[in-house]
Write a protein that holds these residues in place. Sequence first.
Motif, PDB file in Angstrom:
ATOM      1  N   PRO A 106      30.844 -39.425  35.747  1.00 46.82           N
ATOM      2  CA  PRO A 106      30.036 -39.603  34.538  1.00 46.82           C
ATOM      3  C   PRO A 106      28.982 -40.694  34.696  1.00 46.82           C
ATOM      4  O   PRO A 106      29.206 -41.679  35.405  1.00 46.82           O
ATOM      5  CB  PRO A 106      31.069 -39.987  33.476  1.00 46.82           C
ATOM      6  N   ASP A 107      27.845 -40.499  34.050  1.00 45.81           N
ATOM      7  CA  ASP A 107      26.756 -41.468  34.061  1.00 45.81           C
ATOM      8  C   ASP A 107      26.917 -42.374  32.845  1.00 45.81           C
ATOM      9  O   ASP A 107      26.637 -41.978  31.721  1.00 45.81           O
ATOM     10  CB  ASP A 107      25.407 -40.740  34.024  1.00 45.81           C
ATOM     11  N   GLU A 108      27.382 -43.590  33.072  1.00 47.08           N
ATOM     12  CA  GLU A 108      27.645 -44.527  31.980  1.00 47.08           C
ATOM     13  C   GLU A 108      26.375 -44.900  31.227  1.00 47.08           C
ATOM     14  O   GLU A 108      26.423 -45.175  30.025  1.00 47.08           O
ATOM     15  CB  GLU A 108      28.334 -45.783  32.513  1.00 47.08           C
ATOM     16  N   ASP A 109      25.227 -44.873  31.900  1.00 44.22           N
ATOM     17  CA  ASP A 109      23.959 -45.182  31.227  1.00 44.22           C
ATOM     18  C   ASP A 109      23.628 -44.131  30.173  1.00 44.22           C
ATOM     19  O   ASP A 109      23.043 -44.440  29.145  1.00 44.22           O
ATOM     20  CB  ASP A 109      22.810 -45.274  32.232  1.00 44.22           C
ATOM     21  N   VAL A 110      24.020 -42.898  30.409  1.00 39.24           N
ATOM     22  CA  VAL A 110      23.765 -41.802  29.471  1.00 39.24           C
ATOM     23  C   VAL A 110      24.889 -41.715  28.435  1.00 39.24           C
ATOM     24  O   VAL A 110      24.645 -41.607  27.237  1.00 39.24           O
ATOM     25  CB  VAL A 110      23.627 -40.451  30.218  1.00 39.24           C
ATOM     26  N   LEU A 111      26.131 -41.782  28.899  1.00 40.98           N
ATOM     27  CA  LEU A 111      27.284 -41.514  28.041  1.00 40.98           C
ATOM     28  C   LEU A 111      27.839 -42.734  27.311  1.00 40.98           C
ATOM     29  O   LEU A 111      28.583 -42.583  26.344  1.00 40.98           O
ATOM     30  CB  LEU A 111      28.400 -40.859  28.854  1.00 40.98           C
ATOM     31  N   GLU A 112      27.522 -43.928  27.783  1.00 38.66           N
ATOM     32  CA  GLU A 112      28.022 -45.153  27.164  1.00 38.66           C
ATOM     33  C   GLU A 112      29.534 -45.045  26.947  1.00 38.66           C
ATOM     34  O   GLU A 112      30.268 -44.729  27.867  1.00 38.66           O
ATOM     35  CB  GLU A 112      27.244 -45.466  25.885  1.00 38.66           C
ATOM     36  N   ASP A 113      30.033 -45.291  25.719  1.00 39.31           N
ATOM     37  CA  ASP A 113      31.479 -45.255  25.458  1.00 39.31           C
ATOM     38  C   ASP A 113      32.113 -43.890  25.716  1.00 39.31           C
ATOM     39  O   ASP A 113      33.328 -43.791  25.916  1.00 39.31           O
ATOM     40  CB  ASP A 113      31.790 -45.663  24.010  1.00 39.31           C
ATOM     41  N   ALA A 114      31.328 -42.831  25.731  1.00 41.42           N
ATOM     42  CA  ALA A 114      31.878 -41.492  25.952  1.00 41.42           C
ATOM     43  C   ALA A 114      32.466 -41.331  27.355  1.00 41.42           C
ATOM     44  O   ALA A 114      33.254 -40.408  27.584  1.00 41.42           O
ATOM     45  CB  ALA A 114      30.820 -40.424  25.683  1.00 41.42           C
ATOM     46  N   VAL A 115      32.135 -42.231  28.286  1.00 39.93           N
ATOM     47  CA  VAL A 115      32.753 -42.158  29.617  1.00 39.93           C
ATOM     48  C   VAL A 115      34.259 -42.362  29.520  1.00 39.93           C
ATOM     49  O   VAL A 115      34.990 -41.986  30.433  1.00 39.93           O
ATOM     50  CB  VAL A 115      32.153 -43.161  30.638  1.00 39.93           C
TER      51      VAL A 115
END
Length: 150
Positions: A106-115
Motif C-alpha cells: 500500500p502507498d501510505e501517501d495515498v491511503l494514509e490511515d487506510a493502510v
Amino acid sequence: MSHELDALYQDIILDHAKRRLNAGLREPFDAEVHHVNPTCGDEITLRLQLDGDVVRDISYDNQGCSISTASASVMSELLVGKTVAEAAPVHDAFLEMMRGKGQVEPDEDVLEDAVAFAGAAKLTARVKCALLSWMAYQDALARAQEDSHA
C-alpha cells in the motif's frame, strides 16, 4: 509486516471503530444507499452530498464488526473535502490493496490511515467487511452523478 507496525495498524482500526468519524445520517444529501455484506450481516446506510465536483459530506449509519465500522470512518475522513477526481485514486488504491490478498504494497501517501487495513486484506473473510463502505460510496457517487446529469 513487523509486530510494531501490526500493533499500530490495529490501534488505528480500534480508534476509528470507537470514534466513528462522520457517523450519523445527515441532511442534505444527494444520494443514499444501503449495502449489506451477506457473508457476515454487516450493514451500512450511506449518504453522500456533492457540491459540484467536491465531496461535501459523507455520513453513515452502520452495524457490524470493528473492521467495517473503522473502514467507514477512515473512508469518510479521507474523502470528504476532496474533489471526485482527487478521491478516485484513494478509492482505487484501497480497492487494489484489499483485493490483493496481502500481496499489494500500500502507498501510505495515498491511503494514509487506510493502510491499517493491509492486514485485513490477507483475511478473505474480512475483505468484504473493509470494502462495504467503500462500495457504498462508489454506488452513492454513481447515483448522485446520475441524478445531477438527469
